[in-house]
Design an enzyme around this catalytic site. Structure first.
Site, PDB file in Angstrom:
ATOM      1  N   ARG A 155      58.880  49.853  73.436  1.00  0.00           N
ATOM      2  CA  ARG A 155      57.801  50.555  73.149  1.00  0.00           C
ATOM      3  C   ARG A 155      56.636  49.957  74.018  1.00  0.00           C
ATOM      4  NH1 ARG A 155      58.587  53.112  66.962  1.00  0.00           N
ATOM      5  NH2 ARG A 155      60.652  53.682  67.407  1.00  0.00           N
ATOM      6  N   ARG A 159      54.779  44.488  65.510  1.00  0.00           N
ATOM      7  CA  ARG A 159      54.483  45.415  66.586  1.00  0.00           C
ATOM      8  C   ARG A 159      54.923  44.829  67.817  1.00  0.00           C
ATOM      9  NH1 ARG A 159      52.499  50.377  65.932  1.00  0.00           N
ATOM     10  NH2 ARG A 159      51.700  49.714  63.914  1.00  0.00           N
ATOM     11  N   GLU A 218      55.724  49.956  56.789  1.00  0.00           N
ATOM     12  CA  GLU A 218      56.927  50.759  57.301  1.00  0.00           C
ATOM     13  C   GLU A 218      57.810  49.877  57.779  1.00  0.00           C
ATOM     14  OE1 GLU A 218      55.719  53.705  60.306  1.00  0.00           O
ATOM     15  OE2 GLU A 218      57.797  54.122  60.832  1.00  0.00           O
ATOM     16  N   SER A 247      61.733  55.151  59.130  1.00  0.00           N
ATOM     17  CA  SER A 247      61.289  56.469  59.009  1.00  0.00           C
ATOM     18  C   SER A 247      62.502  57.680  59.132  1.00  0.00           C
ATOM     19  CB  SER A 247      60.406  56.696  60.138  1.00  0.00           C
ATOM     20  OG  SER A 247      59.572  57.758  59.987  1.00  0.00           O
ATOM     21  N   ARG A 274      61.310  43.787  61.645  1.00  0.00           N
ATOM     22  CA  ARG A 274      60.526  43.987  60.383  1.00  0.00           C
ATOM     23  C   ARG A 274      61.351  43.529  59.000  1.00  0.00           C
ATOM     24  NH1 ARG A 274      56.358  49.190  61.231  1.00  0.00           N
ATOM     25  NH2 ARG A 274      55.574  48.204  63.186  1.00  0.00           N
TER      26      ARG A 274
END
Length: 436
Positions: free
Chosen positions: A273, A288, A360, A363, A402
């Site tokens: 990403r 991130r 988070e 999802s 994560r």
RNA sequence: GGAGAGGUGUCCGAGUGGUUGAAGGAGCACGCCUGGAAAGCGUGUAUACCGCAAGGUAUCGAGAGUUCGAAUCUCUCCCUCUCCGCCA
């Protein structure tokens, strides 16, 4: 002509729905903070398309009929030159109108592809993430008799995370795992895949991480979010931001057999990403990254089952955290926070002691028929039934990096060592602890 | 990267300009036949869009072109396969 068919099928929302219920579509777009003016724009172009299409088809019908007559005349050695001359004009007119038809077709498609999915009625209305609703919490947050350290500090001190090397060989937002760190990352991937394949009935797949633009359009990343994607320079490839893209498109342009549903896949992949627009956000640690590992769960299900399947999917993802012994909560996203393609989403958030907050880690979404329409994924409820659009779902099961970070933080001891969760120990040769 | 072959319906496979949405076969479904089954016989077996409907249109890898008319001819692209080269 085939392109017309494909493009019609490429609409995210059912064009009939937009045509017949423009007001409810507008409402749906508004409630999720979308641009409801797209509806009127679409309708205008669509009307033009239909007008031209009707004329084109009438002329084509005429051409087909007269062509047969010409063939007949030629067979009977009659002179057909007069009709042929006439038909030249008809053909020219068809060409002209077809160009026009294609134009409105493309315009309609462009608008339609920009429209996000409509939220499910159960989704709480809201402006943004502040209006998300906590559904449940699970597990006990750890309490420390000392100030818990952040995962990046722990990782550095343990010698298992190296950000400087990553910056040197790549740049910001990358990390190098060393030794037991690399092994822990690998252990997590294997643990998650084993859990989902052996206990939850998912079929393991491993897919390309470089995909074409069609696949990205199918799941909804394109055309709107190109700036979030990495692309190769000399070839028309995009790097997947999630295995959702490659796995969902596995069945693009297919008609699946209803008896075989639900089809469930678990896929490990690295994800890429660009994180454009997130400068200054989560710059520390591995939360991130431009590249991270993820085990993704993807389901293809019958429409009437998709909301039950969403609940199950979420629980499958949750069970990873339960087995690892990490505290988490499940949050239902409000209409304003919903992802572009999703009709309903649960986020699973894991506890991060150093930040004193949940973050988070998964999802889980039901896309209903949104992706199925774009990607052309259908099913037949029985061998004689008409094909219908399938419902697709996916969820992280889980984001590996994560999870790695959460383990470091939640299981740290005062001396900077970290206890390895029991379920992971067999994957690490019985190792019980990470120590400097 | 070089040389060649090919992409047709669920599958196999015909088709090189005119009732071809597409022969034939397999598979599948239904019916007949049978004590039951196999065989055999018969019938059926795509998708999308427009239309209240009747009906119409499109689709033979994709796009563009030639033609009154293209699965069939021309060009471009994509993909697959074989051989050679290279290589994890």
């Amino acid at each position: 002509m085939k392109i017309l068919r494909k493009e019609r099928g490429g609409h995210m929302l059912d064009s009939k729905l937009i045509r017949n219920n423009p007001e409810s579509v507008k409402k749906g777009l508004k409630v999720r903070q979308g641009d409801s003016s797209l509806v009127d724009k679409f309708l205008a172009v669509d009307e033009e398309w239909r007008k031209v299409t009707i004329e084109v088809e009438e002329l084509q019908a005429k051409r087909n009929k007269v062509s047969d007559e010409i063939a007949e005349m030629k067979k009977n050695k009659q002179d057909a030159s007069r009709i042929i001359t006439q038909m030249k004009e008809v053909s020219a007119r068809i060409k002209e109108l077809t160009d026009k038809q294609k134009e409105s077709e493309t315009a309609a498609q462009k608008i339609a592809l920009e429209m996000p999915n409509l939220p499910h009625l159960s989704v709480p209305e809201g402006m943004d993430s502040r209006d998300n609703r906590e559904v449940r919490t699970h597990g006990k947050k750890p309490s420390f008799k000392f100030q818990p350290k952040a995962h990046d500090e722990l990782g550095r001190n343990l010698g298992i995370l190296n950000f400087e090397q990553a910056a040197k060989i790549s740049g910001a937002r990358f990390v190098v795992y060393h030794g037991l760190g690399a092994q822990l990352e690998r252990a997590l991937i294997n643990f998650m895949l084993d859990l989902h394949t052996k206990e939850h009935g998912y079929q393991e797949v491993m897919t390309p991480v470089l995909v074409n633009a069609k696949s990205m359009t199918g799941t909804g990343q394109l055309p709107k979010f190109e700036e979030d994607l990495f692309a190769t320079r000399d070839d028309n490839f995009y790097l997947i931001p999630t295995a959702e893209v490659s796995v969902t498109n596995l069945h693009a342009d297919e008609i699946l057999e209803g008896e075989k549903l639900p089809v469930k896949y678990a896929c490990y992949s690295p994800c890429f990403r660009r994180e454009a627009g997130s400068y200054g956000k989560d710059v520390k640690g591995i939360i991130r990254q431009h590249q991270f590992n993820k085990v993704e769960l993807v389901k293809f299900v019958q429409p009437d089952k998709s909301y039950d399947e969403l609940e199950k999917l979420t629980k499958d993802a949750e069970s990873v955290l339960q087995k690892l012994g990490l505290a988490y909560r499940v949050v239902e996203l409000s209409t304003g926070d919903l992802g572009f393609s999703s009709a309903k989403t649960y986020d699973i958030e894991v506890w991060f002691p150093s930040e004193n907050q949940y973050r988070e880690i998964s999802s889980c979404s039901n896309f209903e028929s949104f992706q199925a329409r774009r990607a052309g994924i259908r099913f037949r409820s029985n061998p004689k039934a008409k094909p219908e659009f399938i419902h697709t779902l996916n969820g992280s099961g889980l984001a590996v990096g994560r999870t790695f970070a959460a383990i470091l933080e939640n299981f740290q001891l005062e001396d900077g060592s970290v206890e390895i969760p029991k379920v992971l120990q067999p994957y690490l040769g019985g190792q019980k602890k990470l120590e400097a």
